[in-house]
Structures are given as C-alpha cells and as structure tokens.
Write a protein that holds these residues in place. Sequence first.
Motif, PDB file in Angstrom:
ATOM      1  N   ILE A 220       0.786  -1.227  -0.175  1.00  0.00           N
ATOM      2  CA  ILE A 220      -0.124  -0.052  -0.223  1.00  0.00           C
ATOM      3  C   ILE A 220       1.040   1.249  -0.215  1.00  0.00           C
ATOM      4  N   TYR A 221       2.091   1.292   0.800  1.00  0.00           N
ATOM      5  CA  TYR A 221       2.671   2.663   0.964  1.00  0.00           C
ATOM      6  C   TYR A 221       3.699   2.548  -0.302  1.00  0.00           C
ATOM      7  N   GLY A 222       3.855   1.500  -0.989  1.00  0.00           N
ATOM      8  CA  GLY A 222       4.594   1.459  -2.238  1.00  0.00           C
ATOM      9  C   GLY A 222       3.920   1.937  -3.300  1.00  0.00           C
ATOM     10  N   GLN A 223       2.787   1.404  -3.478  1.00  0.00           N
ATOM     11  CA  GLN A 223       1.590   2.065  -4.521  1.00  0.00           C
ATOM     12  C   GLN A 223       1.388   3.469  -4.275  1.00  0.00           C
ATOM     13  N   ALA A 224       1.315   3.879  -3.226  1.00  0.00           N
ATOM     14  CA  ALA A 224       1.109   5.340  -2.657  1.00  0.00           C
ATOM     15  C   ALA A 224       1.979   6.528  -3.120  1.00  0.00           C
ATOM     16  N   LEU A 225       3.214   5.875  -2.741  1.00  0.00           N
ATOM     17  CA  LEU A 225       4.381   6.698  -3.194  1.00  0.00           C
ATOM     18  C   LEU A 225       4.463   6.712  -4.632  1.00  0.00           C
ATOM     19  N   ASP A 226       4.523   5.468  -5.307  1.00  0.00           N
ATOM     20  CA  ASP A 226       4.773   5.602  -6.692  1.00  0.00           C
ATOM     21  C   ASP A 226       3.647   6.594  -7.271  1.00  0.00           C
ATOM     22  N   ALA A 227       2.447   6.316  -6.888  1.00  0.00           N
ATOM     23  CA  ALA A 227       1.535   7.242  -7.539  1.00  0.00           C
ATOM     24  C   ALA A 227       1.567   8.694  -7.125  1.00  0.00           C
ATOM     25  N   LEU A 228       2.109   9.073  -6.106  1.00  0.00           N
ATOM     26  CA  LEU A 228       2.268  10.415  -5.672  1.00  0.00           C
ATOM     27  C   LEU A 228       3.533  10.950  -6.671  1.00  0.00           C
ATOM     28  N   PHE A 229       4.582   9.994  -6.798  1.00  0.00           N
ATOM     29  CA  PHE A 229       5.629  10.520  -7.699  1.00  0.00           C
ATOM     30  C   PHE A 229       5.198  10.436  -9.401  1.00  0.00           C
ATOM     31  N   PHE A 256      -4.875   6.288 -11.319  1.00  0.00           N
ATOM     32  CA  PHE A 256      -4.743   5.411 -12.469  1.00  0.00           C
ATOM     33  C   PHE A 256      -3.466   4.572 -11.843  1.00  0.00           C
ATOM     34  N   SER A 257      -2.466   5.214 -11.573  1.00  0.00           N
ATOM     35  CA  SER A 257      -1.045   4.358 -11.340  1.00  0.00           C
ATOM     36  C   SER A 257      -1.587   3.537  -9.990  1.00  0.00           C
ATOM     37  N   LEU A 258      -2.469   3.932  -9.059  1.00  0.00           N
ATOM     38  CA  LEU A 258      -2.953   3.108  -8.082  1.00  0.00           C
ATOM     39  C   LEU A 258      -3.351   1.649  -8.136  1.00  0.00           C
ATOM     40  N   ILE A 259      -3.727   1.607  -9.421  1.00  0.00           N
ATOM     41  CA  ILE A 259      -4.497   0.263 -10.087  1.00  0.00           C
ATOM     42  C   ILE A 259      -3.179  -0.733 -10.368  1.00  0.00           C
ATOM     43  N   PRO A 260      -2.922  -1.738  -9.712  1.00  0.00           N
ATOM     44  CA  PRO A 260      -1.912  -2.531 -10.226  1.00  0.00           C
ATOM     45  C   PRO A 260      -1.996  -3.199 -11.556  1.00  0.00           C
ATOM     46  N   TYR A 261      -0.726  -3.124 -12.092  1.00  0.00           N
ATOM     47  CA  TYR A 261      -0.592  -3.914 -13.657  1.00  0.00           C
ATOM     48  C   TYR A 261      -1.302  -3.060 -14.837  1.00  0.00           C
ATOM     49  N   PHE A 262      -2.421  -2.876 -14.739  1.00  0.00           N
ATOM     50  CA  PHE A 262      -3.134  -2.293 -15.975  1.00  0.00           C
ATOM     51  C   PHE A 262      -3.276  -0.667 -15.749  1.00  0.00           C
ATOM     52  N   GLY A 263      -2.977  -0.321 -14.452  1.00  0.00           N
ATOM     53  CA  GLY A 263      -3.637   1.299 -14.060  1.00  0.00           C
ATOM     54  C   GLY A 263      -2.895   2.306 -14.905  1.00  0.00           C
ATOM     55  N   ALA A 264      -1.515   1.991 -14.921  1.00  0.00           N
ATOM     56  CA  ALA A 264      -0.566   2.874 -15.831  1.00  0.00           C
ATOM     57  C   ALA A 264      -1.154   2.960 -17.328  1.00  0.00           C
ATOM     58  N   LEU A 265      -1.371   1.863 -17.802  1.00  0.00           N
ATOM     59  CA  LEU A 265      -1.814   1.478 -19.184  1.00  0.00           C
ATOM     60  C   LEU A 265      -3.135   2.444 -19.444  1.00  0.00           C
TER      61      LEU A 265
END
Length: 276
Positions: A220-229, A256-265
């Motif tokens: 959760i923290y990793g996804q949140a930091l990734d989405a923030l960045f 969208f980056s919070l969604i694993p795998y397909f969110g970035a796409l």
Amino acid sequence: FIFAVAVIAVYKTFDDFSVITSTIGKILGVLSPFIYGGVIAFLLFLPAKKIEILLYKIKKPFFQKRARSISSIAALLLFLIILVVLLVIFLPSLYRNIYEFARSIPGYLNELYTFIKEHFGDEIQIDHLIQTVNQYLTPSKILDFLSMNDWSSYIAGIQSVIGTLTNIGLGMILAIYLLIDRANIRKNFNRVLQLIFKERRAERVNDLLIRIGSVLNSFIYGQALDALFVGVASGVGFQLLGVKNAPILGLIYGLFSLIPYFGALFGVITVSIFTF
C-alpha cells in the motif's frame, strides 16, 4: 434435505436481496467506527513503529516508558497534519482545475465529433452516440453539477457527511487504542487461534497472517508513493509542455497508477486522449 434447504436459502437470498443488502448496510453502518479504526491503525502501524524505534534510541526513561503511546499519537498527528496541509494548499487550485476541465469537456467532445466525422463519415451509430453524450455533457449541466446553487441537495447530504466524519473521528480514537495495546491484542488473538487449531497449526497461521499484513502494508505504501511520484512528475511535465489543466491530468494519471498492472496503461490512454 440439505440440498433442498440450500436451494430454498439461495432462492430466498435472491428473492429478498434488497432486504439482505439493507440489513448488511445497517450492520456495516453500526460497525463503521470499528472498520475505520482498524483501517487507520493498519495504515499507521508502519510509521508508528518507526517513531517508536527512534524514541527507544533517545535513551531517556520518560520516552522509553511511553514510547508506544507517544509514537501512536505522533503517527496520527503527522497523518492529520499532512492531510490538512494538502487540503489547504492543493484543494482550492484542484477545484479550479476540475472546474475548468469540466468546462473544456464539451469542446473536447466537439473536436472528437469533428475528427470522427472527417475520418469515418456520417455513420448513424457514431452520430447517435456523440449526440447522446453531448446531450448529457452540456456546459450548463456540468457547471450546474459543480456549482453550489442547488443548496437543497447539499443540505440533504450534510447529515450523512457529519455522520461519516463522526465515525472517522471515533475510528481515529479507536486506532490509537489498537496501536498502543497491539501486543495484548496479538496475545489474545494467538489464544483464540490455539483454541481453534493445534499449537503448530496456530503458530503457522499466526506467522502467515503477520507476513500477509507486512507485505500488504508495504504494498500500500509503495503504491501510494509511486502514485504520488507519477502524479507530481506527470503534472510538472504537462505544465512544462503547455498542456491545459496539467494538475488535474497529473492527478488522473496518479490515481490510475494506484491500480496494479493495468492502471498505468489506462492512465496513459486517458491522459493522452485529453492531451491530444
């Protein structure tokens, strides 16, 4: 007999589905402070643990005796301060960007409509689809939705908002107790496991749950930091490129980056369409 009972149970479940969902909703409403408290305690566990370790390093009796209590309260206060700062700094500009973005949607649709007409001709299905979308996304309807002229609808939701905020406040208080007393809670939970399973099986289940919690918390923290960045970097990039409504597009891409795998796409596709 068991099969007949199962058939009747399934039939009654679907026959009275609205009653069942309403009952479940009422139960969850009563338990919502405990649910909020559990979620907040779970999210604050990692920073509270880090602060507690720092307090033990101070080597002062006052801090060492009260390390867990101070770290739990400090983690919650830090979370609230960050939340308030983000709301005060970013919420007004974010609202303005959303407002301007909503005003731009009809123009985007007209440009899309022109593009489709030029490249795909006057096909009836496409024309009907575009007209239907334009009918519901007119500037007046979008601005009416974002404006605060209809006070009756806002007043009607005040009670629900106050109730939710009260439950969250109670959840925060409960979260502090859960963080402070987590050693006793874990000990009692182990006793329950030992009543249900044999000793070796109970230890394996306990270890597995600890690993699941640790991995989930880190995820959760990793996804949140990734989405923030991603959100900040893409918003700054759009701003440098001169793209309209850059902050809201960065926010969309970050969410969208919070969604694993397909969110970035999905984020790339959505933001690219609006950008072009």
